[in-house]
Motif scaffolding. Structure first.
Motif, PDB file in Angstrom:
ATOM      1  N   ARG A 157       0.859  -1.188   0.000  1.00 36.24           N
ATOM      2  CA  ARG A 157       0.000   0.000   0.000  1.00 36.24           C
ATOM      3  C   ARG A 157       0.889   1.230   0.000  1.00 36.24           C
ATOM      4  NH1 ARG A 157      -2.906   3.092   4.000  1.00 36.24           N
ATOM      5  NH2 ARG A 157      -2.217   1.698   5.648  1.00 36.24           N
ATOM      6  N   ARG A 158       0.640   2.124  -0.947  1.00 41.13           N
ATOM      7  CA  ARG A 158       1.500   3.288  -1.126  1.00 41.13           C
ATOM      8  C   ARG A 158       1.256   4.304   0.003  1.00 41.13           C
ATOM      9  NH1 ARG A 158       4.194   4.758  -5.699  1.00 41.13           N
ATOM     10  NH2 ARG A 158       2.898   3.420  -7.009  1.00 41.13           N
ATOM     11  N   VAL A 159       2.226   4.437   0.904  1.00 37.12           N
ATOM     12  CA  VAL A 159       2.180   5.423   1.988  1.00 37.12           C
ATOM     13  C   VAL A 159       3.584   5.992   2.146  1.00 37.12           C
ATOM     14  CG1 VAL A 159       0.284   4.296   3.247  1.00 37.12           C
ATOM     15  CG2 VAL A 159       2.647   3.659   3.754  1.00 37.12           C
ATOM     16  N   ALA A 183      16.053   0.259  -3.047  1.00 31.23           N
ATOM     17  CA  ALA A 183      14.895  -0.048  -2.210  1.00 31.23           C
ATOM     18  C   ALA A 183      15.044  -1.424  -1.592  1.00 31.23           C
ATOM     19  CB  ALA A 183      13.611   0.026  -3.034  1.00 31.23           C
ATOM     20  N   THR A 184      14.505  -1.575  -0.400  1.00 33.15           N
ATOM     21  CA  THR A 184      14.575  -2.850   0.292  1.00 33.15           C
ATOM     22  C   THR A 184      13.305  -3.062   1.105  1.00 33.15           C
ATOM     23  OG1 THR A 184      15.968  -4.226   1.741  1.00 33.15           O
ATOM     24  CG2 THR A 184      15.708  -1.908   2.353  1.00 33.15           C
ATOM     25  N   LEU A 185      12.994  -4.311   1.390  1.00 32.95           N
ATOM     26  CA  LEU A 185      11.818  -4.683   2.178  1.00 32.95           C
ATOM     27  C   LEU A 185      12.292  -5.121   3.557  1.00 32.95           C
ATOM     28  CD1 LEU A 185       8.674  -5.097   1.819  1.00 32.95           C
ATOM     29  CD2 LEU A 185       9.218  -7.506   1.427  1.00 32.95           C
ATOM     30  N   LYS A 186      11.946  -4.361   4.591  1.00 32.78           N
ATOM     31  CA  LYS A 186      12.451  -4.636   5.941  1.00 32.78           C
ATOM     32  C   LYS A 186      11.458  -4.144   6.994  1.00 32.78           C
ATOM     33  CE  LYS A 186      16.679  -6.167   4.990  1.00 32.78           C
ATOM     34  NZ  LYS A 186      16.400  -6.389   3.563  1.00 32.78           N
ATOM     35  N   TYR A 187      11.671  -4.597   8.242  1.00 35.12           N
ATOM     36  CA  TYR A 187      10.988  -3.999   9.382  1.00 35.12           C
ATOM     37  C   TYR A 187      11.579  -2.611   9.617  1.00 35.12           C
ATOM     38  CZ  TYR A 187       8.875  -8.432  10.879  1.00 35.12           C
ATOM     39  OH  TYR A 187       8.134  -9.589  10.961  1.00 35.12           O
ATOM     40  N   LEU A 188      10.721  -1.643   9.886  1.00 33.54           N
ATOM     41  CA  LEU A 188      11.176  -0.285  10.179  1.00 33.54           C
ATOM     42  C   LEU A 188      11.157  -0.047  11.682  1.00 33.54           C
ATOM     43  CD1 LEU A 188      11.775   2.684   9.114  1.00 33.54           C
ATOM     44  CD2 LEU A 188       9.337   3.080   9.498  1.00 33.54           C
ATOM     45  N   ARG A 189      12.264   0.464  12.183  1.00 36.55           N
ATOM     46  CA  ARG A 189      12.310   0.861  13.597  1.00 36.55           C
ATOM     47  C   ARG A 189      13.137   2.139  13.723  1.00 36.55           C
ATOM     48  NH1 ARG A 189      12.100  -4.805  13.971  1.00 36.55           N
ATOM     49  NH2 ARG A 189      10.354  -5.509  15.270  1.00 36.55           N
ATOM     50  N   ARG A 190      12.770   2.974  14.688  1.00 35.97           N
ATOM     51  CA  ARG A 190      13.494   4.222  14.958  1.00 35.97           C
ATOM     52  C   ARG A 190      14.279   4.057  16.247  1.00 35.97           C
ATOM     53  NH1 ARG A 190       8.561   5.167  12.792  1.00 35.97           N
ATOM     54  NH2 ARG A 190       8.492   6.550  10.958  1.00 35.97           N
ATOM     55  N   GLY A 206       7.942  -1.257  13.668  1.00 37.22           N
ATOM     56  CA  GLY A 206       7.525  -2.643  13.558  1.00 37.22           C
ATOM     57  C   GLY A 206       6.813  -2.977  12.274  1.00 37.22           C
ATOM     58  N   ASP A 207       6.454  -1.956  11.468  1.00 39.61           N
ATOM     59  CA  ASP A 207       5.831  -2.215  10.171  1.00 39.61           C
ATOM     60  C   ASP A 207       6.863  -2.744   9.179  1.00 39.61           C
ATOM     61  OD1 ASP A 207       3.311  -1.385  10.956  1.00 39.61           O
ATOM     62  OD2 ASP A 207       3.543   0.657  10.172  1.00 39.61           O
ATOM     63  N   ILE A 208       6.426  -3.607   8.286  1.00 43.61           N
ATOM     64  CA  ILE A 208       7.274  -4.036   7.172  1.00 43.61           C
ATOM     65  C   ILE A 208       7.036  -3.060   6.037  1.00 43.61           C
ATOM     66  CG2 ILE A 208       7.778  -5.854   5.498  1.00 43.61           C
ATOM     67  CD1 ILE A 208       6.870  -7.900   7.559  1.00 43.61           C
ATOM     68  N   VAL A 209       8.104  -2.407   5.597  1.00 46.91           N
ATOM     69  CA  VAL A 209       7.961  -1.311   4.640  1.00 46.91           C
ATOM     70  C   VAL A 209       8.870  -1.526   3.429  1.00 46.91           C
ATOM     71  CG1 VAL A 209       7.447   0.314   6.510  1.00 46.91           C
ATOM     72  CG2 VAL A 209       9.798   0.113   5.659  1.00 46.91           C
ATOM     73  N   GLY A 215       6.071   2.662   0.948  1.00 41.59           N
ATOM     74  CA  GLY A 215       4.897   1.810   1.042  1.00 41.59           C
ATOM     75  C   GLY A 215       4.992   0.873   2.218  1.00 41.59           C
ATOM     76  N   LYS A 216       3.850   0.274   2.559  1.00 44.43           N
ATOM     77  CA  LYS A 216       3.777  -0.658   3.681  1.00 44.43           C
ATOM     78  C   LYS A 216       3.191  -1.975   3.180  1.00 44.43           C
ATOM     79  CE  LYS A 216       0.950   0.451   7.023  1.00 44.43           C
ATOM     80  NZ  LYS A 216       0.420   1.131   8.231  1.00 44.43           N
ATOM     81  N   LEU A 217       3.780  -3.089   3.617  1.00 41.33           N
ATOM     82  CA  LEU A 217       3.330  -4.402   3.168  1.00 41.33           C
ATOM     83  C   LEU A 217       1.865  -4.621   3.531  1.00 41.33           C
ATOM     84  CD1 LEU A 217       4.362  -7.088   1.847  1.00 41.33           C
ATOM     85  CD2 LEU A 217       4.637  -7.949   4.179  1.00 41.33           C
ATOM     86  N   ALA A 218       1.055  -4.991   2.507  1.00 43.54           N
ATOM     87  CA  ALA A 218      -0.369  -5.238   2.721  1.00 43.54           C
ATOM     88  C   ALA A 218      -0.715  -6.711   2.547  1.00 43.54           C
ATOM     89  CB  ALA A 218      -1.201  -4.398   1.752  1.00 43.54           C
TER      90      ALA A 218
END
Length: 227
Positions: free
Chosen positions: A162-164, A182-189, A170-173, A217-220
């Motif tokens: 989903r385009r955000v 670009a990469t697909l990973k868990y996001l944490r600050r 903790g979201d997979i983005v 984007g966020k994995l849907a």
């Protein structure tokens, strides 16, 4: 005036929509009208569309909508029956909108679930069951690598995104790194920085300054093909 086959086709589409909410496939229409090939169905659909009787719904597979019914007149080349079926169909209430069963979303190349690689913009599309998607704009990326296998994401899967441009910890983005890869990973600050965490113990987290990472984007959901 419509031809007999055009009348027959629009009745068949209307009946299927009323029964299931889903328009019939071209193969089903070919068999129902006893045609030799799907090209005949395409010609009939195009003729009905040009005359304003039906329309194709964009970004959906198998999605036709009946806009209006033929008037209660005899189709060309056919004698009117005593109990005119066309009149009966014309008096029926409008059919519900076809069920959004399959949606075509853009397929934008490959994305890494490992070391970052470029997510390529492409012209392809991917048919996706609507039940896998929620609200918003979506696109798909083919997964390359094994860094997210512990999250159930494997090489060759299709990530439905989903385009955000924002996400929670903790979201997979889909993260664009340094405006290049670009990469697909868990996001944490963490301590004013961004940490992109894999889901595979063989890989280390990737840590960047906040300005180096852009959420795209966020994995849907996921699609997987079995061979």
């Amino acid at each position: 005036m419509l031809t007999a086959k055009q009348h027959e086709l629009i009745q068949f589409i209307q009946k299927r929509l009323e029964e299931t909410g889903i328009s019939p496939s071209f193969e089903e229409m070919k068999e129902a009208l006893d045609l030799k090939s799907k090209s005949g169905v395409h010609r009939l659909i195009s003729a009905l569309e040009e005359r304003g009787f039906i329309r194709r719904l964009p970004n959906r597979a198998r999605a036709l909508e009946v806009i209006k019914q033929p008037e209660a007149s005899t189709p060309a080349g056919r004698q009117a029956p005593a109990n005119d079926v066309i009149s009966q169909v014309a008096r029926k209430p409008a059919a519900p909108e076809p069920a959004n069963d399959v949606i075509e979303i853009p397929l934008h190349g490959r994305i890494a679930a490992g070391a970052p690689i470029e997510a390529l913009e492409g012209q392809s599309s991917l048919p996706v069951p609507a039940a896998l998607l929620g609200a918003g704009e979506h696109y798909a990326l083919e997964v390359s690598g094994d860094s997210m296998i512990e999250a159930g994401i494997f090489d060759g899967d299709f990530a439905l995104v989903r385009r955000v441009n924002t996400a929670r910890d903790g979201d997979i983005v889909v993260a664009l790194v340094r405006n290049e890869e670009a990469t697909l990973k868990y996001l944490r600050r963490e301590n004013g920085r961004i940490r992109l965490d894999p889901a595979n113990g063989a890989y280390d987290p990737q840590i960047y300054d906040e300005h180096e990472v852009e959420v795209q984007g966020k994995l849907a959901g996921l699609l997987r093909r079995y061979h």
